[in-house]
Motif scaffolding. Structure first.
Motif, PDB file in Angstrom:
ATOM      1  N   ASN A   1      -0.355   6.800  -5.115  1.00 34.34           N
ATOM      2  CA  ASN A   1      -0.901   7.950  -4.404  1.00 34.34           C
ATOM      3  C   ASN A   1      -2.344   7.720  -3.980  1.00 34.34           C
ATOM      4  O   ASN A   1      -2.762   8.169  -2.911  1.00 34.34           O
ATOM      5  N   LEU A   2      -3.129   7.020  -4.789  1.00 36.97           N
ATOM      6  CA  LEU A   2      -4.520   6.749  -4.440  1.00 36.97           C
ATOM      7  C   LEU A   2      -4.610   5.927  -3.163  1.00 36.97           C
ATOM      8  O   LEU A   2      -5.434   6.208  -2.284  1.00 36.97           O
ATOM      9  N   GLU A   3      -3.768   4.913  -3.047  1.00 37.60           N
ATOM     10  CA  GLU A   3      -3.775   4.108  -1.820  1.00 37.60           C
ATOM     11  C   GLU A   3      -3.342   4.951  -0.624  1.00 37.60           C
ATOM     12  O   GLU A   3      -3.900   4.805   0.473  1.00 37.60           O
ATOM     13  N   PHE A   4      -2.390   5.851  -0.838  1.00 37.08           N
ATOM     14  CA  PHE A   4      -1.973   6.741   0.254  1.00 37.08           C
ATOM     15  C   PHE A   4      -3.135   7.620   0.697  1.00 37.08           C
ATOM     16  O   PHE A   4      -3.372   7.790   1.899  1.00 37.08           O
ATOM     17  N   MET A   5      -3.875   8.165  -0.256  1.00 42.71           N
ATOM     18  CA  MET A   5      -5.031   9.002   0.083  1.00 42.71           C
ATOM     19  C   MET A   5      -6.059   8.211   0.889  1.00 42.71           C
ATOM     20  O   MET A   5      -6.631   8.720   1.856  1.00 42.71           O
ATOM     21  N   ASN A   6      -6.289   6.977   0.500  1.00 43.09           N
ATOM     22  CA  ASN A   6      -7.245   6.145   1.225  1.00 43.09           C
ATOM     23  C   ASN A   6      -6.759   5.844   2.642  1.00 43.09           C
ATOM     24  O   ASN A   6      -7.556   5.814   3.592  1.00 43.09           O
ATOM     25  N   LEU A   7      -5.463   5.625   2.787  1.00 43.05           N
ATOM     26  CA  LEU A   7      -4.905   5.374   4.110  1.00 43.05           C
ATOM     27  C   LEU A   7      -5.046   6.600   5.008  1.00 43.05           C
ATOM     28  O   LEU A   7      -5.414   6.482   6.184  1.00 43.05           O
TER      29      LEU A   7
END
Length: 492
Positions: free
Chosen positions: A129-135
């Motif tokens: 989820n953290l990588e999704f938020m960054n994307l």
């Protein structure tokens, strides 16, 4: 008339400051996300006919006698204006409606933009989820960087939605629900007719039709999709999106109706589904308060003086729509928080400087008009509503809205709805349990029909109808279930 004393001037100062920098054509940029922080205000009230303990205090701030000579305007009357009215009175719902929907200076008549990633996210290829938020953050920044310099300085009206972040899977969930309910009628001979109110970029429409075309080709041949859109700019955008599709994917069953739903006058007697996704939150509300001891309701009025300054005053409820809403609400089990703690109010009233109006309560009178339209012109509708049932840090009051804008890349929160029209988004939470009761009273007369009306959390709806495996990250987290947890559905 009763006059509350406002203890906070912050939002007026912000609005006045921005007005001095730029003319009132400045656009606003809200983010309808539960992660946003806003400021709230403290609002006290007294009256022009107060108890004796307040007499001397209020004598020092008399109500301007000129206010009584100002004409009482409606949003329909101000729709012909190119600048906001002055030296006038408006019911709160008309003031908010004018601020949001005036075709010349209203919020939605400006350059309304909905953030939409150019490419769909590959959730199965995302770590967590953290990588999704960054994307999402990086794509949003790219979206903003595409604005011209003048647009960055002024502000654009941009927000993001579940439909855009989780396309096509969020729209597929809607399509699966609609098709499932359509099939429950056996082998229906009538067409599948879908109305969508306020379709934004048109993404939900395209995702629903793509799903039906791909997985239910026989039903697709009988499908008709009609968008009802008040915004000329958004209606044009929806047509453009359709035009840019590859010829093989063009849906010829779409009709875009550029019309205010409250002006609808054509009976639709066929069975149909009626979608309203993140629409009710921008329906204008009225404001009422209650006399502290008698509990008599008072309706709010916004007075605009010759300088364009706003003041909120109160008078006994005499508006037919407010009266009707309160009458309907009294037939439900709802008890307003504004009238709780009666013993406390009785004791408080004996103390010096006691208020004689309760806190503000925002009531969804335009929502009631919307239900009237459904009842009168769409008698065989199946309603699908999704919207926010709570919002963080709204202005003070029961069911009060969030008011915000963005200026030079900075969020500008507001502590009152009485702001310069066209600059600020004003959006409300929806009490879905109360909405269900009011809906049943207006649109579903029989008990059998009423029992079919359901309220679900968005997560519950998605667990039933979404392809959750397609939105799951490598870590096992599923962003479609983690975001927008403050959204509910009403299904009839």
């Amino acid at each position: 008339m009763i006059r509350p004393i406002l203890t906070s001037q912050f939002s007026h100062m912000i609005s006045k400051h921005i007005t001095a920098l730029h003319p009132p054509k400045l656009k606003s940029l809200p983010h309808k996300s539960s992660a946003i922080s806003f400021l709230s205000r403290k609002l006290n009230s007294t009256t022009s006919n107060p108890p004796s303990s307040l007499g001397r205090l209020l004598d020092e701030i008399p109500l301007n006698a000129e206010y009584f000579n100002y004409p009482r305007l409606t949003a329909r009357q101000t729709a012909l204006r190119i600048t906001p009215p002055r030296e006038s009175q408006m019911l709160v719902r008309d003031f908010i409606d004018d601020s949001l929907y005036n075709p010349n200076y209203g919020y939605f008549s400006k350059q309304a933009m909905i953030f939409s990633p150019q490419n769909d996210f590959d959730f199965n290829g995302i770590k967590d989820n953290l990588e999704f938020m960054n994307l999402v953050g990086s794509k949003y920044q790219e979206f903003e960087n595409g604005f011209e310099l003048k647009d960055k300085k002024a502000a654009k009206q941009i927000w993001h939605t579940s439909t855009e972040l989780f396309k096509p899977w969020y729209g597929y969930a809607f399509a699966k629900y609609i098709v499932t309910e359509y099939k429950l009628n056996g082998n229906p001979q009538h067409d599948l007719i879908i109305y969508e109110l306020g379709a934004g970029n048109g993404t939900l429409m395209l995702n629903i039709l793509d799903y039906i075309q791909k997985f239910e080709p026989a039903i697709y041949k009988k499908t008709k999709y009609r968008i009802v859109e008040i915004s000329i700019k958004l209606a044009e955008r929806q047509r453009q999106i359709q035009d840019f599709r590859k010829v093989t994917n063009v849906h010829n069953c779409i009709e875009i109706i550029n019309k205010n739903i409250f002006d609808w006058d054509e009976p639709v007697n066929e069975p149909c589904f009626f979608l309203a996704c993140e629409v009710l939150d921008n329906f204008a509300h009225d404001v009422i308060r209650y006399e502290f001891m008698t509990e008599k309701p008072m309706q709010g009025v916004v007075v605009t003086n010759e300088k364009g300054e706003y003041e909120e005053i109160y008078e006994p409820v005499n508006d037919p729509l407010i009266t009707r809403y309160l009458t309907l609400r009294n037939k439900t089990t709802y008890k307003t928080p504004a009238l709780q703690r009666r013993f406390y109010r009785k004791m408080r009233n004996k103390l010096p400087l006691a208020p004689n109006l309760t806190q503000s309560e925002f009531i969804p009178t335009k929502m009631l008009l919307f239900l009237d339209v459904l009842k009168d012109y769409f008698p065989q509708h199946r309603l699908v509503i999704s919207d926010f049932y709570k919002l963080p840090d709204s202005i003070q009051g029961v069911d009060a809205p969030v008011v915000q804008t963005r200026y030079q890349n900075a969020m500008v929160p507001c502590s009152t709805y009485m702001v310069h029209p066209g600059w600020f988004d004003i959006f409300f939470p929806t009490n879905f349990e109360l909405l269900k009761d009011i809906y049943q009273l207006v649109c579903r007369s029989s008990r059998a029909e009423s029992e079919k009306v359901k309220v679900l959390q968005q997560k519950e709806f998605l667990k039933r109808y979404a392809e959750l495996a397609r939105t799951q990250t490598k870590s096992g987290e599923n962003p479609i279930l983690m975001y927008y947890e403050n959204v509910k559905f009403l299904l009839s």
